[in-house]
Design a protein around this motif. Sequence first.
Motif, PDB file in Angstrom:
ATOM      1  N   UNK A  27       8.443  66.136 -57.732  1.00 11.02           N
ATOM      2  CA  UNK A  27       8.764  65.583 -59.050  1.00 11.02           C
ATOM      3  C   UNK A  27      10.208  65.840 -59.468  1.00 11.02           C
ATOM      4  N   UNK A  28      11.136  65.571 -58.551  1.00 11.85           N
ATOM      5  CA  UNK A  28      12.546  65.627 -58.913  1.00 11.85           C
ATOM      6  C   UNK A  28      13.128  64.217 -58.806  1.00 11.85           C
TER       7      UNK A  28
ATOM      8  N   UNK B 146      19.392  64.636 -59.769  1.00 13.66           N
ATOM      9  CA  UNK B 146      19.634  64.569 -61.215  1.00 13.66           C
ATOM     10  C   UNK B 146      18.702  65.537 -61.926  1.00 13.66           C
ATOM     11  N   UNK B 147      19.269  66.387 -62.795  1.00 14.46           N
ATOM     12  CA  UNK B 147      18.472  67.368 -63.535  1.00 14.46           C
ATOM     13  C   UNK B 147      18.423  67.069 -65.031  1.00 14.46           C
ATOM     14  N   UNK B 148      18.746  65.859 -65.435  1.00 13.29           N
ATOM     15  CA  UNK B 148      18.845  65.407 -66.813  1.00 13.29           C
ATOM     16  C   UNK B 148      20.112  65.945 -67.456  1.00 13.29           C
TER      17      UNK B 148
ATOM     18  N   UNK C 244      17.884  75.296 -55.381  1.00 18.26           N
ATOM     19  CA  UNK C 244      18.214  74.002 -55.950  1.00 18.26           C
ATOM     20  C   UNK C 244      18.474  74.225 -57.435  1.00 18.26           C
ATOM     21  N   UNK C 245      19.348  73.445 -58.024  1.00 18.53           N
ATOM     22  CA  UNK C 245      19.614  73.629 -59.460  1.00 18.53           C
ATOM     23  C   UNK C 245      18.499  73.052 -60.327  1.00 18.53           C
ATOM     24  N   UNK C 246      17.308  73.598 -60.132  1.00 18.02           N
ATOM     25  CA  UNK C 246      16.125  73.155 -60.874  1.00 18.02           C
ATOM     26  C   UNK C 246      15.366  74.371 -61.393  1.00 18.02           C
TER      27      UNK C 246
END
Length: 186
Positions: free
Chosen positions: A92-93, A144-146, A181-183
């Motif tokens: 779900x990324x 994309x992380x918003x 990951x940048x999440x």
Amino acid sequence: MKLISKLFGLLVLALVLASCQTAPTPNLKTPAKTQESGYPLPSNPSAQSAYPAPAKEAQPQSSVESEPSPTPDPQAGSVSGRILRGSDPAGDITLYLAEVLKDSQGNELIASFSKADSPRTDTDLEGYFTFNNILPGKYGLVLDTVVDSYLLHYPDDDKEIIIAVEKGKEVNIGELSYDTLPLPQP
């Protein structure tokens, strides 16, 4: 003059009486329909209303979600792969393909994408993703992380992931396993 003042007085009286009319009384013989909560329902239920609505019962969800697969465009290609965080799927990324732009001499300069126009997909719960019907060209893979966006690099080195899409071909970039990951962590 006396006649004009009498006519003026009658006109004022008529206006006063017209403005003093009362609203029609509701028919009290038929009670208003009410909800379970006791609130009356609006007379036009399809109109927007400030009345609280009864809660809808949740529909049972299928464990298998099937999306219609797009008809392949013979003039386009596709890109697929899988993203892992360690050994866990990165589900779900949101991913985009950023078009690689060139200068006037044909040198590749930068990967550019637009959230409104660039190809977009989401990984499934197992981390798999597919971009369908992608026009031929070179693209960077963007996470994309918003709040921010990141051009992804191959996990083993610092080389950016640039994908060459060809007409009628599928490019599978395989599994990309990242330590971080940048999440937010699941």
